[in-house]
Design a protein around this motif. Structure first.
Motif, PDB file in Angstrom:
ATOM      1  N   GLU A   8      34.199  39.484  32.575  1.00  0.00           N
ATOM      2  CA  GLU A   8      32.919  40.078  32.977  1.00  0.00           C
ATOM      3  C   GLU A   8      32.286  39.295  34.122  1.00  0.00           C
ATOM      4  O   GLU A   8      31.731  39.885  35.057  1.00  0.00           O
ATOM      5  N   ALA A   9      32.368  37.967  34.066  1.00  0.00           N
ATOM      6  CA  ALA A   9      31.797  37.138  35.133  1.00  0.00           C
ATOM      7  C   ALA A   9      32.517  37.379  36.465  1.00  0.00           C
ATOM      8  O   ALA A   9      31.877  37.465  37.511  1.00  0.00           O
ATOM      9  N   LYS A  10      33.849  37.502  36.416  1.00  0.00           N
ATOM     10  CA  LYS A  10      34.600  37.766  37.652  1.00  0.00           C
ATOM     11  C   LYS A  10      34.229  39.128  38.224  1.00  0.00           C
ATOM     12  O   LYS A  10      34.080  39.264  39.438  1.00  0.00           O
ATOM     13  N   ASP A  18      42.588  34.381  40.850  1.00  0.00           N
ATOM     14  CA  ASP A  18      42.552  33.550  39.644  1.00  0.00           C
ATOM     15  C   ASP A  18      42.313  32.073  39.946  1.00  0.00           C
ATOM     16  O   ASP A  18      42.147  31.281  39.024  1.00  0.00           O
ATOM     17  N   THR A  19      42.305  31.700  41.203  1.00  0.00           N
ATOM     18  CA  THR A  19      42.210  30.278  41.545  1.00  0.00           C
ATOM     19  C   THR A  19      40.859  29.667  41.173  1.00  0.00           C
ATOM     20  O   THR A  19      40.774  28.456  41.006  1.00  0.00           O
ATOM     21  N   LEU A  24      34.657  29.106  37.418  1.00  0.00           N
ATOM     22  CA  LEU A  24      33.790  30.137  36.835  1.00  0.00           C
ATOM     23  C   LEU A  24      33.538  29.882  35.349  1.00  0.00           C
ATOM     24  O   LEU A  24      32.426  30.093  34.856  1.00  0.00           O
ATOM     25  N   GLU A  25      34.539  29.408  34.631  1.00  0.00           N
ATOM     26  CA  GLU A  25      34.341  29.079  33.212  1.00  0.00           C
ATOM     27  C   GLU A  25      33.320  27.948  33.058  1.00  0.00           C
ATOM     28  O   GLU A  25      32.487  27.973  32.153  1.00  0.00           O
TER      29      GLU A  25
END
Length: 99
Positions: A8-10, A18-19, A24-25
């Motif tokens: 959801e954040a992406k 994905d890098t 982001l986490e």
């Protein structure tokens, strides 16, 4: 994750690679910690799954994550100000504000 997840954040940040997943986490963890602190709640006091959480809280977390992701440089050429929409979304859910 308490209020949102990496997918959801992406989507919110419009990130297709994905890098930056680890970054982001970390931003999700920081945003959720900030929201819990603002709400004066602990993770143990929350009920249900992340999808059961009130939408305004989930949106506020996503807005904070996006702000952290977009403004991750130590130095910028403009003033970074708190987003008043985040506080407006969260304020109704604050607990134990005292008398």
């Amino acid at each position: 994750m308490i209020f949102t997840d990496l997918i959801e954040a992406k989507e919110h940040c419009r990130v297709e690679i994905d890098t930056d997943d680890t970054l982001l986490e970390a931003y999700i963890d920081a945003a959720e910690a900030h929201v819990l602190n603002f709400l004066n709640l602990t993770e143990a006091e929350l009920l249900g799954s992340p999808n059961d959480r009130p939408a305004p809280i989930r949106v506020a977390v996503l807005m904070i994550v996006a702000d952290l992701y977009e403004n991750r440089e130590a130095q910028v050429d403009f003033d970074i100000k708190p987003n008043p929409a985040v506080e407006r979304l969260l304020f109704p859910y604050r607990a134990c504000l005292g008398v």
